[in-house]
Motif scaffolding. Structure first.
Motif, PDB file in Angstrom:
ATOM      1  N   GLU A  34     -98.674 -13.822  46.910  1.00 35.32           N
ATOM      2  CA  GLU A  34     -98.915 -14.842  47.930  1.00 35.32           C
ATOM      3  C   GLU A  34     -97.620 -15.353  48.551  1.00 35.32           C
ATOM      4  O   GLU A  34     -97.543 -15.553  49.755  1.00 35.32           O
ATOM      5  CB  GLU A  34     -99.698 -16.021  47.335  1.00 35.32           C
ATOM      6  N   ASN A  35     -96.577 -15.561  47.740  1.00 34.10           N
ATOM      7  CA  ASN A  35     -95.353 -16.120  48.305  1.00 34.10           C
ATOM      8  C   ASN A  35     -94.594 -15.113  49.163  1.00 34.10           C
ATOM      9  O   ASN A  35     -93.781 -15.514  49.987  1.00 34.10           O
ATOM     10  CB  ASN A  35     -94.438 -16.677  47.207  1.00 34.10           C
ATOM     11  N   LYS A  36     -94.857 -13.825  49.021  1.00 34.12           N
ATOM     12  CA  LYS A  36     -94.195 -12.831  49.868  1.00 34.12           C
ATOM     13  C   LYS A  36     -94.795 -12.771  51.263  1.00 34.12           C
ATOM     14  O   LYS A  36     -94.269 -12.097  52.131  1.00 34.12           O
ATOM     15  CB  LYS A  36     -94.245 -11.455  49.201  1.00 34.12           C
ATOM     16  N   ARG A  37     -95.897 -13.461  51.475  1.00 32.04           N
ATOM     17  CA  ARG A  37     -96.492 -13.508  52.812  1.00 32.04           C
ATOM     18  C   ARG A  37     -95.746 -14.471  53.723  1.00 32.04           C
ATOM     19  O   ARG A  37     -95.906 -14.436  54.929  1.00 32.04           O
ATOM     20  CB  ARG A  37     -97.951 -13.961  52.718  1.00 32.04           C
ATOM     21  N   LEU A  38     -94.940 -15.350  53.146  1.00 32.85           N
ATOM     22  CA  LEU A  38     -94.225 -16.343  53.933  1.00 32.85           C
ATOM     23  C   LEU A  38     -93.037 -15.727  54.644  1.00 32.85           C
ATOM     24  O   LEU A  38     -92.329 -14.895  54.085  1.00 32.85           O
ATOM     25  CB  LEU A  38     -93.727 -17.477  53.035  1.00 32.85           C
ATOM     26  N   LEU A  39     -92.808 -16.137  55.874  1.00 31.63           N
ATOM     27  CA  LEU A  39     -91.648 -15.687  56.621  1.00 31.63           C
ATOM     28  C   LEU A  39     -90.579 -16.768  56.579  1.00 31.63           C
ATOM     29  O   LEU A  39     -90.892 -17.956  56.599  1.00 31.63           O
ATOM     30  CB  LEU A  39     -92.025 -15.395  58.075  1.00 31.63           C
ATOM     31  N   PRO A  40     -89.308 -16.382  56.536  1.00 28.70           N
ATOM     32  CA  PRO A  40     -88.259 -17.393  56.515  1.00 28.70           C
ATOM     33  C   PRO A  40     -88.187 -18.150  57.842  1.00 28.70           C
ATOM     34  O   PRO A  40     -88.488 -17.605  58.901  1.00 28.70           O
ATOM     35  CB  PRO A  40     -86.984 -16.595  56.267  1.00 28.70           C
ATOM     36  N   ILE A  41     -87.784 -19.401  57.755  1.00 26.80           N
ATOM     37  CA  ILE A  41     -87.556 -20.198  58.955  1.00 26.80           C
ATOM     38  C   ILE A  41     -86.222 -19.741  59.540  1.00 26.80           C
ATOM     39  O   ILE A  41     -85.239 -19.630  58.808  1.00 26.80           O
ATOM     40  CB  ILE A  41     -87.505 -21.702  58.613  1.00 26.80           C
ATOM     41  N   PRO A  42     -86.150 -19.451  60.850  1.00 28.57           N
ATOM     42  CA  PRO A  42     -84.880 -19.020  61.431  1.00 28.57           C
ATOM     43  C   PRO A  42     -83.768 -20.041  61.163  1.00 28.57           C
ATOM     44  O   PRO A  42     -83.990 -21.250  61.238  1.00 28.57           O
ATOM     45  CB  PRO A  42     -85.179 -18.929  62.928  1.00 28.57           C
ATOM     46  N   GLN A  43     -82.583 -19.539  60.841  1.00 23.09           N
ATOM     47  CA  GLN A  43     -81.470 -20.410  60.469  1.00 23.09           C
ATOM     48  C   GLN A  43     -81.143 -21.410  61.563  1.00 23.09           C
ATOM     49  O   GLN A  43     -80.816 -22.557  61.292  1.00 23.09           O
ATOM     50  CB  GLN A  43     -80.232 -19.587  60.118  1.00 23.09           C
ATOM     51  N   ARG A  44     -81.233 -21.010  62.828  1.00 22.79           N
ATOM     52  CA  ARG A  44     -80.920 -21.957  63.915  1.00 22.79           C
ATOM     53  C   ARG A  44     -81.880 -23.141  63.921  1.00 22.79           C
ATOM     54  O   ARG A  44     -81.502 -24.257  64.238  1.00 22.79           O
ATOM     55  CB  ARG A  44     -80.890 -21.243  65.261  1.00 22.79           C
TER      56      ARG A  44
END
Length: 56
Positions: A34-44
């Motif tokens: 389940e946690n691998k479905r999350l996308l990172p928030i762009p650093q900017r």
């Protein structure tokens, strides 16, 4: 798949077929959780609004 809640089961079944067809993949490849479905928030975006990344 996300909307129906079948992402993890479908992707793990696909991974099992891929691993059976080509056993040279490292152990643990194609293991979806389940946690691998999350996308990172762009650093900017993190820098602009002091956000924190998704837990992974």
């Amino acid at each position: 798949m996300v909307r129906t809640g079948k992402t993890v089961s479908v992707m793990n079944a696909h991974g099992a077929r891929k691993m059976a067809a080509n056993p040279q993949y490292p152990v643990g490849s194609y293991q979806v959780t389940e946690n691998k479905r999350l996308l990172p928030i762009p650093q900017r975006e993190v820098n602009l609004d002091t956000l924190t990344q998704n837990e992974q």
